[in-house]
Write an enzyme that holds these catalytic residues in place. Sequence first.
Site, PDB file in Angstrom:
ATOM      1  N   ARG A 158     -34.632  26.144 -22.996  1.00  0.00           N
ATOM      2  CA  ARG A 158     -33.719  26.942 -22.167  1.00  0.00           C
ATOM      3  C   ARG A 158     -32.318  26.947 -22.769  1.00  0.00           C
ATOM      4  O   ARG A 158     -31.625  27.945 -22.755  1.00  0.00           O
ATOM      5  CB  ARG A 158     -33.619  26.305 -20.783  1.00  0.00           C
ATOM      6  CG  ARG A 158     -34.434  26.986 -19.745  1.00  0.00           C
ATOM      7  CD  ARG A 158     -34.154  26.368 -18.387  1.00  0.00           C
ATOM      8  NE  ARG A 158     -34.890  27.099 -17.388  1.00  0.00           N
ATOM      9  CZ  ARG A 158     -35.219  26.610 -16.203  1.00  0.00           C
ATOM     10  NH1 ARG A 158     -34.896  25.382 -15.868  1.00  0.00           N
ATOM     11  NH2 ARG A 158     -35.867  27.351 -15.339  1.00  0.00           N
ATOM     12  N   PRO A 174     -31.099  14.857 -25.871  1.00  0.00           N
ATOM     13  CA  PRO A 174     -32.303  14.621 -25.056  1.00  0.00           C
ATOM     14  C   PRO A 174     -32.052  13.469 -24.087  1.00  0.00           C
ATOM     15  O   PRO A 174     -31.146  12.659 -24.287  1.00  0.00           O
ATOM     16  CB  PRO A 174     -33.364  14.211 -26.079  1.00  0.00           C
ATOM     17  CG  PRO A 174     -32.782  14.474 -27.421  1.00  0.00           C
ATOM     18  CD  PRO A 174     -31.300  14.450 -27.273  1.00  0.00           C
ATOM     19  N   SER A 175     -32.876  13.385 -23.061  1.00  0.00           N
ATOM     20  CA  SER A 175     -32.832  12.224 -22.168  1.00  0.00           C
ATOM     21  C   SER A 175     -33.371  11.008 -22.922  1.00  0.00           C
ATOM     22  O   SER A 175     -34.310  11.126 -23.712  1.00  0.00           O
ATOM     23  CB  SER A 175     -33.708  12.495 -20.947  1.00  0.00           C
ATOM     24  OG  SER A 175     -34.017  11.279 -20.314  1.00  0.00           O
ATOM     25  N   SER A 227     -29.212  15.061 -12.644  1.00  0.00           N
ATOM     26  CA  SER A 227     -28.901  14.641 -11.273  1.00  0.00           C
ATOM     27  C   SER A 227     -27.518  15.127 -10.835  1.00  0.00           C
ATOM     28  O   SER A 227     -26.675  15.483 -11.673  1.00  0.00           O
ATOM     29  CB  SER A 227     -28.939  13.116 -11.205  1.00  0.00           C
ATOM     30  OG  SER A 227     -27.959  12.600 -12.085  1.00  0.00           O
ATOM     31  N   GLU A 248     -27.608  22.509 -13.522  1.00  0.00           N
ATOM     32  CA  GLU A 248     -28.842  22.653 -12.732  1.00  0.00           C
ATOM     33  C   GLU A 248     -29.229  21.259 -12.262  1.00  0.00           C
ATOM     34  O   GLU A 248     -29.682  20.436 -13.046  1.00  0.00           O
ATOM     35  CB  GLU A 248     -29.940  23.245 -13.588  1.00  0.00           C
ATOM     36  CG  GLU A 248     -29.665  24.679 -13.942  1.00  0.00           C
ATOM     37  CD  GLU A 248     -30.457  25.086 -15.148  1.00  0.00           C
ATOM     38  OE1 GLU A 248     -31.672  24.902 -15.135  1.00  0.00           O
ATOM     39  OE2 GLU A 248     -29.851  25.555 -16.109  1.00  0.00           O
ATOM     40  N   CYS A 282     -37.892  19.245  -9.877  1.00  0.00           N
ATOM     41  CA  CYS A 282     -36.710  19.538  -9.052  1.00  0.00           C
ATOM     42  C   CYS A 282     -36.994  20.549  -7.951  1.00  0.00           C
ATOM     43  O   CYS A 282     -36.384  20.497  -6.893  1.00  0.00           O
ATOM     44  CB  CYS A 282     -35.577  20.047  -9.930  1.00  0.00           C
ATOM     45  SG  CYS A 282     -35.992  21.569 -10.793  1.00  0.00           S
ATOM     46  N   ASN A 283     -37.934  21.474  -8.205  1.00  0.00           N
ATOM     47  CA  ASN A 283     -38.159  22.533  -7.210  1.00  0.00           C
ATOM     48  C   ASN A 283     -39.506  22.430  -6.495  1.00  0.00           C
ATOM     49  O   ASN A 283     -39.989  23.406  -5.943  1.00  0.00           O
ATOM     50  CB  ASN A 283     -37.974  23.923  -7.835  1.00  0.00           C
ATOM     51  CG  ASN A 283     -38.805  24.137  -9.075  1.00  0.00           C
ATOM     52  OD1 ASN A 283     -39.502  23.235  -9.518  1.00  0.00           O
ATOM     53  ND2 ASN A 283     -38.734  25.318  -9.643  1.00  0.00           N
ATOM     54  N   GLU A 442     -40.815  28.784 -11.360  1.00  0.00           N
ATOM     55  CA  GLU A 442     -40.028  29.989 -11.538  1.00  0.00           C
ATOM     56  C   GLU A 442     -40.457  30.720 -12.812  1.00  0.00           C
ATOM     57  O   GLU A 442     -41.107  30.134 -13.669  1.00  0.00           O
ATOM     58  CB  GLU A 442     -38.536  29.646 -11.576  1.00  0.00           C
ATOM     59  CG  GLU A 442     -38.061  28.855 -12.785  1.00  0.00           C
ATOM     60  CD  GLU A 442     -38.259  27.343 -12.658  1.00  0.00           C
ATOM     61  OE1 GLU A 442     -39.012  26.901 -11.765  1.00  0.00           O
ATOM     62  OE2 GLU A 442     -37.675  26.609 -13.470  1.00  0.00           O
ATOM     63  N   HIS A 448     -32.813  30.975 -12.438  1.00  0.00           N
ATOM     64  CA  HIS A 448     -33.000  29.688 -11.774  1.00  0.00           C
ATOM     65  C   HIS A 448     -31.625  29.074 -11.543  1.00  0.00           C
ATOM     66  O   HIS A 448     -30.988  28.592 -12.482  1.00  0.00           O
ATOM     67  CB  HIS A 448     -33.859  28.814 -12.684  1.00  0.00           C
ATOM     68  CG  HIS A 448     -34.239  27.504 -12.100  1.00  0.00           C
ATOM     69  ND1 HIS A 448     -34.918  27.391 -10.909  1.00  0.00           N
ATOM     70  CD2 HIS A 448     -34.045  26.236 -12.550  1.00  0.00           C
ATOM     71  CE1 HIS A 448     -35.128  26.113 -10.658  1.00  0.00           C
ATOM     72  NE2 HIS A 448     -34.602  25.400 -11.628  1.00  0.00           N
TER      73      HIS A 448
HETATM   74  P1  NAD Z   1     -29.970  12.280 -15.064  1.00  0.00           P
HETATM   75  O1  NAD Z   1     -28.816  12.908 -14.392  1.00  0.00           O
HETATM   76  O2  NAD Z   1     -30.143  10.821 -14.951  1.00  0.00           O
HETATM   77  O3  NAD Z   1     -29.917  12.591 -16.632  1.00  0.00           O
HETATM   78  C1  NAD Z   1     -29.882  13.921 -17.111  1.00  0.00           C
HETATM   79  C2  NAD Z   1     -29.156  13.938 -18.435  1.00  0.00           C
HETATM   80  O4  NAD Z   1     -27.764  13.718 -18.178  1.00  0.00           O
HETATM   81  C3  NAD Z   1     -29.606  12.815 -19.385  1.00  0.00           C
HETATM   82  O5  NAD Z   1     -29.692  13.323 -20.695  1.00  0.00           O
HETATM   83  C4  NAD Z   1     -28.495  11.804 -19.233  1.00  0.00           C
HETATM   84  O6  NAD Z   1     -28.373  10.964 -20.354  1.00  0.00           O
HETATM   85  C5  NAD Z   1     -27.295  12.714 -19.054  1.00  0.00           C
HETATM   86  N1  NAD Z   1     -26.126  12.074 -18.455  1.00  0.00           N
HETATM   87  C6  NAD Z   1     -26.097  11.095 -17.528  1.00  0.00           C
HETATM   88  N2  NAD Z   1     -24.823  10.753 -17.263  1.00  0.00           N
HETATM   89  C7  NAD Z   1     -24.025  11.544 -18.028  1.00  0.00           C
HETATM   90  C8  NAD Z   1     -22.626  11.649 -18.219  1.00  0.00           C
HETATM   91  N3  NAD Z   1     -21.772  10.849 -17.590  1.00  0.00           N
HETATM   92  N4  NAD Z   1     -22.157  12.572 -19.073  1.00  0.00           N
HETATM   93  C9  NAD Z   1     -23.006  13.379 -19.745  1.00  0.00           C
HETATM   94  N5  NAD Z   1     -24.347  13.306 -19.635  1.00  0.00           N
HETATM   95  C10 NAD Z   1     -24.862  12.399 -18.785  1.00  0.00           C
HETATM   96  O7  NAD Z   1     -31.251  13.079 -14.562  1.00  0.00           O
HETATM   97  P2  NAD Z   1     -32.773  12.787 -14.914  1.00  0.00           P
HETATM   98  O8  NAD Z   1     -33.155  11.554 -14.173  1.00  0.00           O
HETATM   99  O9  NAD Z   1     -33.020  12.864 -16.382  1.00  0.00           O
HETATM  100  O10 NAD Z   1     -33.497  14.062 -14.284  1.00  0.00           O
HETATM  101  C11 NAD Z   1     -33.868  14.137 -12.972  1.00  0.00           C
HETATM  102  C12 NAD Z   1     -32.866  14.973 -12.201  1.00  0.00           C
HETATM  103  O11 NAD Z   1     -32.757  16.251 -12.796  1.00  0.00           O
HETATM  104  C13 NAD Z   1     -33.326  15.230 -10.787  1.00  0.00           C
HETATM  105  O12 NAD Z   1     -32.245  15.132  -9.901  1.00  0.00           O
HETATM  106  C14 NAD Z   1     -33.853  16.660 -10.852  1.00  0.00           C
HETATM  107  O13 NAD Z   1     -33.860  17.326  -9.620  1.00  0.00           O
HETATM  108  C15 NAD Z   1     -32.917  17.255 -11.822  1.00  0.00           C
HETATM  109  N6  NAD Z   1     -33.498  18.461 -12.417  1.00  0.00           N
HETATM  110  C16 NAD Z   1     -33.004  19.673 -12.047  1.00  0.00           C
HETATM  111  C17 NAD Z   1     -33.569  20.827 -12.562  1.00  0.00           C
HETATM  112  C18 NAD Z   1     -33.054  22.183 -12.175  1.00  0.00           C
HETATM  113  O14 NAD Z   1     -33.459  23.144 -12.799  1.00  0.00           O
HETATM  114  N7  NAD Z   1     -32.178  22.282 -11.195  1.00  0.00           N
HETATM  115  C19 NAD Z   1     -34.633  20.741 -13.472  1.00  0.00           C
HETATM  116  C20 NAD Z   1     -35.106  19.490 -13.836  1.00  0.00           C
HETATM  117  C21 NAD Z   1     -34.518  18.348 -13.306  1.00  0.00           C
END
Ligand code: NAD
Length: 481
Positions: A158, A174-175, A227, A248, A282-283, A442, A448
């Site tokens: 995306r 990446p995560s 998140s 998102e 998430c959805n 979606e 989205h």
């Molecule tokens: P997370 O917020 O823990 O991590 C997401 C990414 O953000 C990771 O790469 C992490 O390293 C990075 N990150 C964390 N703190 C940061 C900071 N201070 N500065 C910059 N980057 C930072 O989320 P997660 O646990 O990987 O994913 C799950 C969450 O993602 C859930 O809340 C889910 O609903 C959401 N999500 C949303 C969508 C959507 O389209 N709205 C899609 C997938 C997941």
Amino acid sequence: MKQFKQFINGKFIDSTSTKIKEILNPCTEEVISTIPAGSVEDANLALEAAKNAQPAWEALPAIQRASFLHKMADIIRTNRIFLAETLAKEQAKVIGLAQVEIDVTADYFDYNAGWARRIEGEIIQSDRENEHIYLHKVPIGVAVGICPWNFPFFVMARKVASSLITGNTCVIKPSCEAPNTIMQWAELIENIGLPAGVLNIVCGSGSTVGNALTKSPITGIVSLTGSVFAGQKIIEAAAENITKVSLELGGKAPAIVCSDANLELAVNSIVTSRVIFSGQVCNCAERVYVQDNIYDKFMEMITKKMNEVKVEDALTGVNADMSALVSKDQLDKVSEMVEFAKKEGAEVVVGGKRSEQFDKGYFYQPTLLTNCRQDMEIIQEEVFGPVLPVMKFGTLEEAVALSNDSKFGLTSSIFSENFNNIMYATTKLQYGETYVNREHFEAMQGFHAGWKKSGVGGADGKHGMEEYLQTKVVYAQYYNK
Ligand code: NAD
């Protein structure tokens, strides 16, 4: 065991940090790879490379940029089994769903390549004689894409596909929970001839690498999927340079089931949605509101369906509906939320605890809860696990009000055969997406985007692509000699 490196300026290089992070298979708890726990210097090197590569990349005709996206898609298709197995192993995604994610990701690159001939500006009428007003859509510059672990490969696409087709260069983070599929793909595309620096991939924590990528003056846009907490941190860091953000974030999707609904369709859709990828979507449907006169019948049907959910190893389970949660942290969090819901009065109808089916791995039972109230944590907060609370409603107005009583606004759904019910709900639900008589996913040609704390901006389709463009207006006055 694979030891990944940073991908910066067209090469795989060692991180300037010597620290590493181990990646586990959540079903077996075995270490399957390591990634660098990257540094601020890594982030800055990647941003410099992206900045240097951007003018030449923007200058390439969009159709030539598109050819690289097609090559990326082709490589994914050629390696689809390998990539799906990598994804299944690193995050316990059931192999069938992992395969879907890989295949959709290939399509996503091709779909975005199709925008090459469709990015358009405007010519606006001037108030002056002999003047044209041209509105151009131009790239922002360097785009940073920060990915979650739940759909790591698709979400990477995306961000990469939309950035590159619009003439931006890109840095992806990446995560740390699920980087393997992205890094394996990076190795596969190393030799497709993409100019160095156009795409860079830097592993590391959010607070170090993510923060450095966000607050750099080089960065033109930060697109996060993650998140609410990470979104708030990114807004803070982006404030320094007033950097554009597209966020998102989380959701708490309500599913409304009206008395005139096709109950079999509703039950099947909601259960599938809630347990797919072990509830870490998430959805997916996260709370159900059922009209009181069909409640008993609905509970009977959904209890049966939840009891039939098969939990197996993601890679080898042939009948798996779901598998383990991604990590011990997630398992602990889901367990704590269910325990707290029980203390607050929720009644467990199915599941309700860690799975004892396996010796190893982060498995949680598919769980159905009743006796919930609107003010309970389990109804208000996102639960990233296979946990479904059900509540009753009387009128549709009440169901919509309960659905809207949330800090989130990502997705929602309604099951009804009545046109008026559907029109009322789709008009009144305060959500970026509403599904009628189905649940997620979606479409890539949609948009989205979450409301409220679920985010700002959005992805997919024309509107998602335009997130990566900025406007430039030229007032062109000419002399009529
Ligand atoms: P997370 O917020 O823990 O991590 C997401 C990414 O953000 C990771 O790469 C992490 O390293 C990075 N990150 C964390 N703190 C940061 C900071 N201070 N500065 C910059 N980057 C930072 O989320 P997660 O646990 O990987 O994913 C799950 C969450 O993602 C859930 O809340 C889910 O609903 C959401 N999500 C949303 C969508 C959507 O389209 N709205 C899609 C997938 C997941």
